[in-house]
Design a protein around this motif. Structure first.
Motif: not given
Length: 132
Positions: A26-55
């Motif tokens: 898709d047209t990349f410039e139409d989107y804002s971009i975010g970087w997130f991180r998820q601590a070890p061991g929390k992978e199975i808990m899904g998107i809600s456990e991801r912490v936004g760090i930059s955008c």
């Protein structure tokens, strides 16, 4: 939109890495971009456990960082290459996590970093491990 992250790895404390997020579909410039991180061991808990760090907001290019990475991490984008970069300097052990990029049609981009489940598309993640 499909997103693929790369650039993770093992680095010593104080070292640097540059993560890359490449988009297709898709047209990349139409989107804002975010970087997130998820601590070890929390992978199975899904998107809600991801912490936004930059955008970066679409159109304006305005960037935002959480305090824990401010001054050490830098986010940039190259819309012609459909690529976003997260340059990480002075890495610390507590930066160890799986790092994800995500995109969404939001302004400002902090809508995503505050509510990760609002993002439209996600990459698969790349592991960053910082050793002491």
């Amino acid at each position: 939109v499909q997103l693929v992250e790369s650039g993770g790895g093992l680095v010593q404390r104080g070292g640097s890495l540059r993560l890359t997020c490449v988009a297709s579909g898709d047209t990349f410039e139409d989107y804002s971009i975010g970087w997130f991180r998820q601590a070890p061991g929390k992978e199975i808990m899904g998107i809600s456990e991801r912490v936004g760090i930059s955008c970066i907001t679409r159109g304006t290019g305005s960037t935002s960082y959480v305090d824990s990475v401010k001054g050490r991490f830098a986010l940039s984008r190259d819309d012609a290459k459909k690529t976003a970069y997260l340059t990480m300097n002075n890495l610390q052990v507590e930066d160890t996590a799986i790092y994800f990029c995500a995109v969404g049609k939001f302004e400002p981009c902090t809508v995503m970093t505050r509510w990760p489940t609002a993002a439209n598309f996600w990459g698969q993640g790349t592991q960053v491990t910082v050793s002491s």
